[in-house]
Design a protein around this motif. Structure first.
Motif, PDB file in Angstrom:
ATOM      1  N   UNK A 198      -4.311 -29.812 -11.580  1.00 44.72           N
ATOM      2  CA  UNK A 198      -4.159 -30.990 -12.435  1.00 44.72           C
ATOM      3  C   UNK A 198      -4.494 -30.662 -13.887  1.00 44.72           C
ATOM      4  N   UNK A 199      -3.662 -31.186 -14.796  1.00 42.98           N
ATOM      5  CA  UNK A 199      -3.929 -31.097 -16.236  1.00 42.98           C
ATOM      6  C   UNK A 199      -4.395 -32.465 -16.715  1.00 42.98           C
ATOM      7  N   UNK A 200      -5.527 -32.499 -17.444  1.00 42.79           N
ATOM      8  CA  UNK A 200      -6.052 -33.739 -18.024  1.00 42.79           C
ATOM      9  C   UNK A 200      -5.738 -33.749 -19.515  1.00 42.79           C
ATOM     10  N   UNK A 201      -5.119 -34.841 -20.002  1.00 45.53           N
ATOM     11  CA  UNK A 201      -4.830 -35.000 -21.430  1.00 45.53           C
ATOM     12  C   UNK A 201      -5.501 -36.297 -21.876  1.00 45.53           C
ATOM     13  N   UNK A 202      -6.666 -36.165 -22.499  1.00 51.90           N
ATOM     14  CA  UNK A 202      -7.518 -37.322 -22.826  1.00 51.90           C
ATOM     15  C   UNK A 202      -8.314 -37.000 -24.079  1.00 51.90           C
ATOM     16  N   UNK A 203      -8.205 -37.851 -25.117  1.00 57.24           N
ATOM     17  CA  UNK A 203      -8.860 -37.515 -26.394  1.00 57.24           C
ATOM     18  C   UNK A 203     -10.328 -37.936 -26.464  1.00 57.24           C
ATOM     19  N   UNK A 204     -10.803 -38.719 -25.490  1.00 57.92           N
ATOM     20  CA  UNK A 204     -12.220 -39.058 -25.431  1.00 57.92           C
ATOM     21  C   UNK A 204     -12.913 -38.012 -24.555  1.00 57.92           C
ATOM     22  N   UNK A 205     -13.662 -37.116 -25.179  1.00 57.74           N
ATOM     23  CA  UNK A 205     -14.240 -35.973 -24.476  1.00 57.74           C
ATOM     24  C   UNK A 205     -15.174 -36.399 -23.347  1.00 57.74           C
ATOM     25  N   UNK A 206     -15.932 -37.468 -23.560  1.00 56.12           N
ATOM     26  CA  UNK A 206     -16.865 -37.933 -22.533  1.00 56.12           C
ATOM     27  C   UNK A 206     -16.093 -38.406 -21.289  1.00 56.12           C
ATOM     28  N   UNK A 207     -15.045 -39.206 -21.529  1.00 56.50           N
ATOM     29  CA  UNK A 207     -14.228 -39.686 -20.403  1.00 56.50           C
ATOM     30  C   UNK A 207     -13.528 -38.515 -19.723  1.00 56.50           C
TER      31      UNK A 207
END
Length: 251
Positions: free
Chosen positions: A7-16
């Protein structure tokens, strides 16, 4: 050979993003990468095998998660799920234009994440043949990155879907409402009619040997008038299948 889903995660909130990665790794998924902008995601997809992408709609880049979803639809044959705080009508309608395989609204629990991924993979696997046709005209690197999916099938075991190479499947036995998928060293239970499952398998390798069995002809070790032997398992065969095997041997 079985492989955890990548799985690739693309999320700009580092904590989330880190929280999502921890949830996924705890379940047993493999995280290919965890990135924050469109351009990074495009690069990861180009250079790695990815089975599914989790995408935040708002990213730390000019291009959005919806742009990334469009790129994936155009260049790859893999499922993706939007993971977002936005559930307003305009955002949802905009997201629908790129046909995501799921839409998960933050905040969410580990079970919500797991369920969304499981459903997306299951639906994708069901439509795999149609999706494969869609990418036939795509450029070479996109086709190569998905070639494994053309040679395999997802099989659920406990809380995960494993990718099983077609060549590793020796035979499949019907047992009431379940199928027992047998590989060289493992067994998987699948809820499906035998006839429907046969349609998902390569027609030049897999045959209905008996009303309760599908066999991979490459794994047949021996044959007599009533049975075949696969990995020390004696499997009954129909008259038609026996004639087919004998004619194949003589051709």
């Amino acid at each position: 050979m079985e492989h955890p889903i990548k799985i690739l995660i693309v999320e700009d909130n580092v904590i989330i993003a880190d929280d999502m990665q921890s949830m996924l790794e705890e379940i047993g998924y493999e995280i290919v990468d965890n990135v924050i902008v469109y351009e990074q995601a495009v690069e990861v997809l180009k250079n790695n095998h990815v089975d599914l992408v989790l995408i935040d709609i708002i990213l730390a880049s000019d291009k959005t998660g919806i742009d990334l979803g469009k790129h994936i639809r155009d260049a790859y044959n893999i499922p993706f799920i939007f993971v977002t705080s936005n559930s307003d009508r305009a955002t949802v309608e905009n997201a629908k234009t790129v046909k995501p395989d799921g839409y998960l609204v933050k905040p969410f629990e580990q079970q919500d994440l797991y369920t969304s991924i499981e459903i997306a993979l299951s639906n994708f696997n069901y439509a795999r043949k149609e999706n494969t046709k869609e990418i036939a005209g795509n450029e070479g690197d996109a086709f190569t990155s998905n070639s494994v999916l053309k040679d395999s099938i997802f099989v659920k075991k406990q809380h995960l879907y494993y990718r099983i190479q077609f060549g590793d499947i020796q035979f499949i036995k019907a047992d009431n409402v379940y199928l027992e998928v047998n590989t060289v060293d493992k067994k998987f239970l699948v809820r499906s009619p035998l006839k429907d499952y046969l349609e998902k398998l390569p027609k030049n390798k897999f045959y209905r040997a008996h009303k309760s069995y599908i066999v991979n002809v490459d794994h047949i070790d021996a044959i007599n008038s009533k049975d075949i032997m696969i990995n020390n398992n004696l499997i009954p065969i129909s008259k038609d299948f026996k004639e087919f095997i004998i004619s194949s041997m003589n051709s």
